[in-house]
Design a protein around this motif. Structure first.
Motif, PDB file in Angstrom:
ATOM      1  N   ALA A  58       0.829  -1.220   0.000  1.00  0.00           N
ATOM      2  CA  ALA A  58       0.000   0.000   0.000  1.00  0.00           C
ATOM      3  C   ALA A  58       0.858   1.262   0.000  1.00  0.00           C
ATOM      4  O   ALA A  58       0.515   2.260  -0.647  1.00  0.00           O
ATOM      5  CB  ALA A  58      -0.932  -0.004   1.208  1.00  0.00           C
ATOM      6  N   THR A  59       1.977   1.229   0.717  1.00  0.00           N
ATOM      7  CA  THR A  59       2.832   2.418   0.810  1.00  0.00           C
ATOM      8  C   THR A  59       3.819   2.528  -0.345  1.00  0.00           C
ATOM      9  O   THR A  59       4.432   3.581  -0.535  1.00  0.00           O
ATOM     10  CB  THR A  59       3.622   2.409   2.126  1.00  0.00           C
ATOM     11  OG1 THR A  59       4.404   1.197   2.200  1.00  0.00           O
ATOM     12  CG2 THR A  59       2.691   2.487   3.325  1.00  0.00           C
ATOM     13  N   GLY A  60       3.984   1.457  -1.111  1.00  0.00           N
ATOM     14  CA  GLY A  60       4.957   1.480  -2.199  1.00  0.00           C
ATOM     15  C   GLY A  60       6.393   1.466  -1.708  1.00  0.00           C
ATOM     16  O   GLY A  60       7.295   1.964  -2.386  1.00  0.00           O
ATOM     17  N   ALA A  61       6.606   0.882  -0.527  1.00  0.00           N
ATOM     18  CA  ALA A  61       7.937   0.895   0.080  1.00  0.00           C
ATOM     19  C   ALA A  61       8.942   0.107  -0.758  1.00  0.00           C
ATOM     20  O   ALA A  61       8.617  -0.927  -1.347  1.00  0.00           O
ATOM     21  CB  ALA A  61       7.873   0.322   1.492  1.00  0.00           C
ATOM     22  N   GLN A  62      10.184   0.621  -0.794  1.00  0.00           N
ATOM     23  CA  GLN A  62      11.281  -0.015  -1.501  1.00  0.00           C
ATOM     24  C   GLN A  62      12.449  -0.233  -0.544  1.00  0.00           C
ATOM     25  O   GLN A  62      12.488   0.333   0.551  1.00  0.00           O
ATOM     26  CB  GLN A  62      11.737   0.866  -2.675  1.00  0.00           C
ATOM     27  CG  GLN A  62      10.645   1.204  -3.674  1.00  0.00           C
ATOM     28  CD  GLN A  62      10.147  -0.010  -4.429  1.00  0.00           C
ATOM     29  OE1 GLN A  62      10.939  -0.879  -4.801  1.00  0.00           O
ATOM     30  NE2 GLN A  62       8.835  -0.089  -4.655  1.00  0.00           N
ATOM     31  N   SER A  63      13.392  -1.045  -0.969  1.00  0.00           N
ATOM     32  CA  SER A  63      14.589  -1.246  -0.157  1.00  0.00           C
ATOM     33  C   SER A  63      15.257   0.108   0.097  1.00  0.00           C
ATOM     34  O   SER A  63      15.413   0.920  -0.821  1.00  0.00           O
ATOM     35  CB  SER A  63      15.568  -2.175  -0.862  1.00  0.00           C
ATOM     36  OG  SER A  63      15.011  -3.472  -1.003  1.00  0.00           O
ATOM     37  N   GLY A  64      15.658   0.323   1.351  1.00  0.00           N
ATOM     38  CA  GLY A  64      16.293   1.588   1.714  1.00  0.00           C
ATOM     39  C   GLY A  64      15.339   2.615   2.271  1.00  0.00           C
ATOM     40  O   GLY A  64      15.763   3.675   2.746  1.00  0.00           O
ATOM     41  N   ASP A  65      14.016   2.327   2.230  1.00  0.00           N
ATOM     42  CA  ASP A  65      13.020   3.275   2.743  1.00  0.00           C
ATOM     43  C   ASP A  65      12.758   3.024   4.230  1.00  0.00           C
ATOM     44  O   ASP A  65      13.146   2.002   4.796  1.00  0.00           O
ATOM     45  CB  ASP A  65      11.694   3.143   1.995  1.00  0.00           C
ATOM     46  CG  ASP A  65      11.796   3.587   0.541  1.00  0.00           C
ATOM     47  OD1 ASP A  65      12.810   4.226   0.193  1.00  0.00           O
ATOM     48  OD2 ASP A  65      10.866   3.287  -0.238  1.00  0.00           O
ATOM     49  N   ALA A  66      12.066   3.992   4.829  1.00  0.00           N
ATOM     50  CA  ALA A  66      11.517   3.821   6.175  1.00  0.00           C
ATOM     51  C   ALA A  66      10.041   4.174   6.123  1.00  0.00           C
ATOM     52  O   ALA A  66       9.592   4.903   5.234  1.00  0.00           O
ATOM     53  CB  ALA A  66      12.240   4.705   7.182  1.00  0.00           C
TER      54      ALA A  66
END
Length: 592
Positions: free
Chosen positions: A386-394
């Motif tokens: 849902a948030t579209g999180a990727q590696s390296g994100d918080a």
């Protein structure tokens, strides 16, 4: 006393004799050859006093050698081309060879140098020296150009500049009034206006159609970087208009003014967003669209998870659980994350949950989070998707009432955007529309007006407004620029029965309404036309244009955050005899 301004001496004057007045910005004695940078409000020009065989020239060099910092001077000389050009100043192609130097006033040693950066208290105590500095001159001239451009535009389009009273009647809504005792009416008081609101509405009823005023307004409230006790607004009102009539007119005005003052082209048209959408996406009714970060509501995803804070608010009728993805936020140390939690706490957060995605490909093993153990794989995957999180994100999470979660997560969004360098350059204007008509005040156990009690509801039916007071939408609108509300307005109530009904919903009974607003209710009965308006914060717009975060930098004589004028010593005690004249006595200050 002078023939030209210092900052306007140019190559067209080469060979001519000029007389200039100003302050010594810099004075340098190189052993018989003296240079003075002479400054006035237009800028700086270099003065040269050099030895020669000419009679009297030795006296000029001697006078130049005695010049000190900020001495007030009158200098006559001949303009010539400079051998060493200074491209940093407007007069850098020329200099003035002095033939006469007159000391008009010797300056004592100053409390600070114009090229230093003293604390604000020192600057405000010696405001006359602070205002001499080129930086302050530039910012104040930006404000002056802004006001001039506004007046030109308004005058050319038939708006009528009408003054309204400064001594007026106290109002029960909004900030505290400043009260003025009425000497000729013992025990009674005037109030300084928080805005000309009621007077400009009555001007519409009086047939003046298009009104404006550069109005001084007063609010006895806590000060901050963008708020002062006394401030200036461009106040406008239109008769026979809808929301879009007002918005389209003033939007064009702001575009023209930014073009004239800043040589900036703003978007045409400005984007538009409802209040509900702004709160949902950004947690603010004045979102900075230069920041690309947006909220993701996840209440539906965590209603049955094992993290009680999430489930409690996800199942609460007025709750909100929101996620905010911070690109590249996995780089944050634990101390940095704790600092973000402390920042959110200033805006009402009871805690700040977080998650760092070190390696999305490793699934749960690639994620570090103190709440991860409370989220099953399905819930965790749903949040990441849902948030579209990727590696390296918080990801940061907020859970509270809808308003509280929006407030502290909105403040966090602004800080993260700035710290991560996500805020784009340039200008991002926006219309925010369809504001709620009322807010519920838990402390006072009543509704309060979100804008003011004279704003019209979006429905014509009094019964419908009463039945849906909690969700009623007003005909209010704000203009936002780079995350700052620079203008706010609405279509007004033009029907006496509707105005009385709004007063009643706000807890203002018929007797109180008659006592405080009887003149308005009467005026509404005699053919009041549909009307609306807007007010723009001159101080805020000038600060944005000048590139400063504090409106104190674009106000000639501002108050400190403790509501004091350090230069004059205001506020100050008043003699008992003077108080007696206005029938006022002062209570003793309570012991600390």
């Amino acid at each position: 006393m002078r023939t030209h301004f210092c900052g306007l001496v140019d190559e067209a004057l080469v060979g001519q004799t000029v007389t200039l007045c100003g302050w010594a910005d810099v004075a340098r004695d190189l052993g018989g050859l003296c240079f003075i940078d002479l400054r006035d409000h237009e800028g700086i020009v270099q003065i040269v006093a050099e030895p020669s065989d000419a009679a009297g020239n030795a006296a000029v060099v001697e006078a130049a050698a005695r010049v000190g910092y900020e001495d007030c001077l009158r200098i006559t000389g001949t303009v010539r081309r400079r051998q060493s050009v200074n491209p940093k100043i407007r007069t850098g192609q020329v200099e003035v060879v002095a033939t006469q130097i007159e000391l008009l006033n010797k300056a004592e040693p100053l409390p600070f140098h114009a090229h230093e950066n003293p604390g604000e208290d020192i600057r405000l105590k010696y405001r006359y020296l602070d205002l001499r500095t080129p930086q302050m001159q530039r910012m104040m001239r930006t404000r002056i150009k802004l006001v001039q451009a506004l007046r030109r535009w308004l005058d050319a389009r038939g708006f009528q500049d009408i003054e309204t009273p400064i001594l007026t009647k106290a109002t029960p809504e909004g900030a505290r009034d400043f009260l003025v005792p009425a000497r000729m009416h013992p025990g009674e008081f005037y109030a300084l206006p928080q805005s000309p609101q009621l007077f400009k509405q009555i001007l519409m009823m009086a047939g003046f159609d298009r009104y404006y005023q550069i109005a001084r307004c007063f609010r006895d409230e806590a000060l901050r970087a963008d708020r002062q006790l006394e401030f200036t607004q461009l106040d406008m009102e239109f008769a026979w208009v809808s929301e879009r009539d007002v918005q389209d007119t003033v939007e064009e005005m702001i575009r023209v003014v930014f073009r004239e003052v800043m040589d900036v082209e703003l978007a045409n048209p400005f984007p538009r967003m409802t209040y509900a959408e702004a709160m949902r996406r950004y947690g603010s009714d004045k979102p900075d669209l230069r920041n690309p970060m947006e909220f993701t509501d996840i209440a539906d995803l965590v209603k049955t998870c094992e993290f009680k804070v999430f489930t409690d608010w996800a199942n609460h009728a007025d709750g909100r659980v929101v996620a905010l993805r911070a690109p590249k936020g996995a780089q944050f140390s634990r101390k940095q994350i704790d600092d973000y939690g402390a920042h959110a706490a200033k805006f009402g957060a009871k805690g700040l949950a977080w998650m760092k995605i070190d390696d999305l490909g490793k699934g749960r093993e690639g994620i570090s989070s103190p709440i991860g153990k409370f989220l099953d794989d399905g819930t965790l995957d749903a949040i990441l998707k849902a948030t579209g999180a990727q590696s390296g994100d918080a990801i940061f999470f907020g859970a509270a009432t809808y308003k509280s979660a929006s407030d502290f997560m909105g403040a966090l969004r602004l800080k993260l955007g700035k710290d991560l360098g996500l805020v784009a350059e340039g200008w991002a204007p926006l219309w925010v529309t369809d504001f709620p008509m009322f807010e519920w005040d838990d402390e006072e156990n009543r509704f309060v007006a979100l804008h003011h009690p004279f704003t019209a509801p979006a429905v014509d039916s009094i019964e419908e407004m009463r039945a849906n007071a909690k969700t009623a939408v007003s005909r209010g609108y704000d203009m936002v620029l780079n995350g700052n509300e620079i203008g706010g307005g609405s279509i007004r109530i033009h029907n006496s029965q509707m105005q009385s009904a709004v007063f009643e919903l706000l807890g203002i009974g018929a007797e109180e309404a008659e006592g405080k607003f009887g003149f308005l209710l009467d005026a509404l009965k005699y053919g009041a036309p549909p009307h609306g308006g807007i007010a723009f914060g001159i101080d805020r717009i000038a600060a944005l244009m000048a590139g400063t975060e504090s409106i104190r930098d674009v106000i000639a004589f501002p108050k400190t955050t403790t509501a004091q004028c350090l230069m004059t010593g205001a506020p100050s005690p008043v003699p008992d005899a003077q108080l007696a004249e206005v029938h006022v006595s002062v209570r003793e200050k309570p012991a600390k």
